[in-house]
Design a protein around this motif. Structure first.
Motif, mmCIF file in Angstrom:
data_model
loop_
_atom_site.group_PDB
_atom_site.id
_atom_site.type_symbol
_atom_site.label_atom_id
_atom_site.label_comp_id
_atom_site.label_asym_id
_atom_site.label_seq_id
_atom_site.Cartn_x
_atom_site.Cartn_y
_atom_site.Cartn_z
ATOM 1 N N ASP A 19 0.820 -1.211 0.000
ATOM 2 C CA ASP A 19 0.000 0.000 0.000
ATOM 3 C C ASP A 19 0.855 1.261 0.000
ATOM 4 O OD1 ASP A 19 -2.293 -1.475 -0.055
ATOM 5 O OD2 ASP A 19 -2.720 -1.308 2.087
ATOM 6 N N LEU A 20 1.976 1.221 0.688
ATOM 7 C CA LEU A 20 2.878 2.375 0.715
ATOM 8 C C LEU A 20 3.463 2.641 -0.671
ATOM 9 C CD1 LEU A 20 4.790 1.748 4.078
ATOM 10 C CD2 LEU A 20 3.055 3.496 3.625
ATOM 11 N N VAL A 21 3.892 1.581 -1.341
ATOM 12 C CA VAL A 21 4.447 1.729 -2.686
ATOM 13 C C VAL A 21 3.358 2.173 -3.665
ATOM 14 C CG1 VAL A 21 5.598 0.556 -4.602
ATOM 15 C CG2 VAL A 21 6.228 0.006 -2.253
ATOM 16 N N ALA A 22 2.153 1.600 -3.513
ATOM 17 C CA ALA A 22 1.039 1.967 -4.391
ATOM 18 C C ALA A 22 0.672 3.441 -4.229
ATOM 19 C CB ALA A 22 -0.171 1.089 -4.091
ATOM 20 N N ARG A 23 0.717 3.926 -3.005
ATOM 21 C CA ARG A 23 0.414 5.336 -2.748
ATOM 22 C C ARG A 23 1.435 6.238 -3.441
ATOM 23 N NH1 ARG A 23 0.456 6.441 3.304
ATOM 24 N NH2 ARG A 23 -1.105 4.762 3.153
ATOM 25 N N SER A 24 2.711 5.824 -3.374
ATOM 26 C CA SER A 24 3.762 6.588 -4.039
ATOM 27 C C SER A 24 3.578 6.568 -5.553
ATOM 28 C CB SER A 24 5.131 6.003 -3.668
ATOM 29 O OG SER A 24 6.170 6.646 -4.370
ATOM 30 N N LEU A 25 3.209 5.403 -6.087
ATOM 31 C CA LEU A 25 2.957 5.293 -7.522
ATOM 32 C C LEU A 25 1.793 6.180 -7.948
ATOM 33 C CD1 LEU A 25 3.304 1.459 -8.236
ATOM 34 C CD2 LEU A 25 4.736 3.283 -9.163
ATOM 35 N N ARG A 26 0.744 6.174 -7.164
ATOM 36 C CA ARG A 26 -0.441 6.972 -7.507
ATOM 37 C C ARG A 26 -0.086 8.455 -7.573
ATOM 38 N NH1 ARG A 26 -3.683 4.435 -4.583
ATOM 39 N NH2 ARG A 26 -4.685 3.242 -6.238
ATOM 40 N N GLU A 27 0.750 8.900 -6.661
ATOM 41 C CA GLU A 27 1.189 10.301 -6.678
ATOM 42 C C GLU A 27 2.011 10.596 -7.921
ATOM 43 O OE1 GLU A 27 3.276 10.808 -3.035
ATOM 44 O OE2 GLU A 27 1.461 10.851 -1.790
ATOM 45 N N ARG A 28 2.901 9.652 -8.290
ATOM 46 C CA ARG A 28 3.707 9.821 -9.508
ATOM 47 C C ARG A 28 2.820 9.895 -10.741
ATOM 48 N NH1 ARG A 28 8.079 5.300 -10.269
ATOM 49 N NH2 ARG A 28 8.288 6.465 -12.233
ATOM 50 N N CYS A 128 -6.180 -13.686 -5.876
ATOM 51 C CA CYS A 128 -5.022 -12.954 -5.338
ATOM 52 C C CYS A 128 -4.989 -11.464 -5.688
ATOM 53 C CB CYS A 128 -3.725 -13.601 -5.802
ATOM 54 S SG CYS A 128 -3.608 -15.364 -5.449
ATOM 55 N N PRO A 129 -5.262 -11.050 -6.932
ATOM 56 C CA PRO A 129 -5.109 -9.632 -7.275
ATOM 57 C C PRO A 129 -6.014 -8.687 -6.488
ATOM 58 C CG PRO A 129 -5.153 -10.972 -9.251
ATOM 59 C CD PRO A 129 -5.559 -11.873 -8.118
ATOM 60 N N SER A 130 -7.075 -9.201 -5.898
ATOM 61 C CA SER A 130 -8.019 -8.328 -5.202
ATOM 62 C C SER A 130 -7.402 -7.601 -4.020
ATOM 63 C CB SER A 130 -9.235 -9.143 -4.727
ATOM 64 O OG SER A 130 -8.842 -10.121 -3.785
ATOM 65 N N SER A 131 -6.340 -8.146 -3.435
ATOM 66 C CA SER A 131 -5.750 -7.573 -2.231
ATOM 67 C C SER A 131 -4.649 -6.559 -2.502
ATOM 68 C CB SER A 131 -5.177 -8.697 -1.352
ATOM 69 O OG SER A 131 -6.180 -9.604 -0.960
ATOM 70 N N TYR A 132 -4.224 -6.424 -3.755
ATOM 71 C CA TYR A 132 -3.037 -5.621 -4.040
ATOM 72 C C TYR A 132 -3.355 -4.380 -4.874
ATOM 73 C CZ TYR A 132 -0.374 -9.445 -2.089
ATOM 74 O OH TYR A 132 0.120 -10.389 -1.222
ATOM 75 N N ASP A 133 -3.243 -3.233 -4.242
ATOM 76 C CA ASP A 133 -3.383 -1.942 -4.903
ATOM 77 C C ASP A 133 -2.142 -1.717 -5.765
ATOM 78 O OD1 ASP A 133 -3.849 0.663 -5.649
ATOM 79 O OD2 ASP A 133 -3.786 1.495 -3.613
ATOM 80 N N LEU A 134 -2.331 -1.270 -7.005
ATOM 81 C CA LEU A 134 -1.204 -1.017 -7.902
ATOM 82 C C LEU A 134 -1.053 0.463 -8.226
ATOM 83 C CD1 LEU A 134 -1.654 -4.001 -10.405
ATOM 84 C CD2 LEU A 134 -0.264 -3.912 -8.318
ATOM 85 N N GLY A 135 -1.804 1.300 -7.525
ATOM 86 C CA GLY A 135 -1.730 2.731 -7.774
ATOM 87 C C GLY A 135 -2.600 3.187 -8.925
#
Length: 227
Positions: A19-28, A128-135
Motif C-alpha cells: 500500500d505504501l508503494v502503491a500510494r507513491s505510484l499513484r502520486e507519480r 489474489c489480485p483483489s488484495s493488491y493496490d497497484l496505484g
C-alpha cells in the motif's frame, strides 16, 4: 488467548508495504497526468485481446503504454506489441498476482509525463489480485460470456475491489445462451451501482462507448491536475 498466527502477521506486513508503494505510484501517476487502468480476470476471459484492441484504437489520439503480468513467457507482451504501443512484460514466477513494487520496477526508464494512458494487465486470477493496490485510477474486472453469469457470486471479493465490470466476447452470447439480465443482476447484488460495459474485441461492438468513457475520465484527471 492464542497468539495470532505468524502467517497472518507476515501477510499484514506485506500488504502494508504494498500500500505504501502503491500510494507513491499513484502520486507519480497523477503528477505526470497519466490515467492508469488495471485489468483483472480469470484466464481465457479475453483480457489480452481486449487490451490489444484498446491500445490500437487509443494510440491514434493518445500516448499509451502497457505493462502485462504473467507467471511465465512473454507471449502476451509480444501480442500487445502488435498495437505499436510501448509494452513491458512482468514475469511473476510463482506469484499469482502483480504487486506495486513489480510495477514500480517495470516503469524504470519510462517517462510517465510522455503518456496519457497506462494499462496494467494483471495475472489471470480472480482471487489474489483483489488484495493488491497497484496505484491505478481505475480497476476493471472482466468476465466473458463463456464463463457464465454466476462469476460475481463465486468471486465477490474481486468485484468489490473493482470499479467497473466488463463483459467480453458478446459476439458469442447467443451461442452459449448467456443471460445478460442475470449477469447484470449478479454484479449489482455484489457491488450495487457498479458500471457494466458489454463489448466484443473481435467485432468491435461496444468499444466506442468504452473509449468515450476513458476519454472523459482522462479529461477529468487533466482538469483536476490543472487546478
Amino acid at each position: 488467548m492464542r497468539p495470532e498466527p505468524r502467517l497472518i502477521e507476515i501477510r499484514k506486513n506485506v500488504l502494508k508495504q504494498n500500500d505504501l508503494v502503491a500510494r507513491s505510484l499513484r502520486e507519480r501517476f497523477h503528477d505526470a497526468g497519466v490515467f492508469v487502468v488495471s485489468l483483472v480476470s480469470s484466464p481465457g476471459s479475453g483480457k489480452t485481446a481486449f487490451l490489444e484492441k484498446i491500445l490500437t484504437l487509443l494510440r491514434t489520439k493518445y500516448r499509451v503504454a502497457a505493462l502485462v503480468g504473467d507467471l511465465a513467457t512473454e507471449n502476451d507482451a509480444v501480442r500487445l506489441a502488435r498495437s505499436l504501443a510501448p509494452v513491458k512484460q512482468i514475469t511473476t514466477g510463482t506469484l499469482c498476482h502483480l504487486e506495486a513494487t513489480m510495477v514500480q520496477n517495470a516503469l524504470e526508464g519510462w517517462d510517465l509525463a510522455k503518456l496519457d494512458f497506462l494499462f496494467i494487465e494483471n495475472v489471470g486470477n480472480l482471487v489474489c489480485p483483489s488484495s493488491y493496490d497497484l496505484g491505478e485510477d481505475l480497476r476493471l474486472v472482466l468476465i466473458s460470456v463463456t464463463e457464465g453469469e454466476d462469476k460475481p457470486l463465486k468471486y465477490p471479493t474481486i468485484f468489490n475491489s473493482a470499479d467497473m465490470a466488463i463483459i467480453t466476447k458478446i459476439d458469442l452470447a447467443a451461442a452459449v445462451e448467456f443471460n445478460w439480465e442475470t449477469a447484470f443482476n449478479n454484479i449489482q447484488a455484489i457491488r450495487p451501482g457498479m458500471p457494466v460495459f458489454q463489448l466484443s474485441a473481435k467485432t468491435g461492438d461496444g468499444m466506442d462507448a468504452y473509449l468515450e468513457f476513458l476519454a472523459a475520465r482522462h479529461k477529468e484527471l487533466r482538469q483536476a491536475a490543472a487546478v
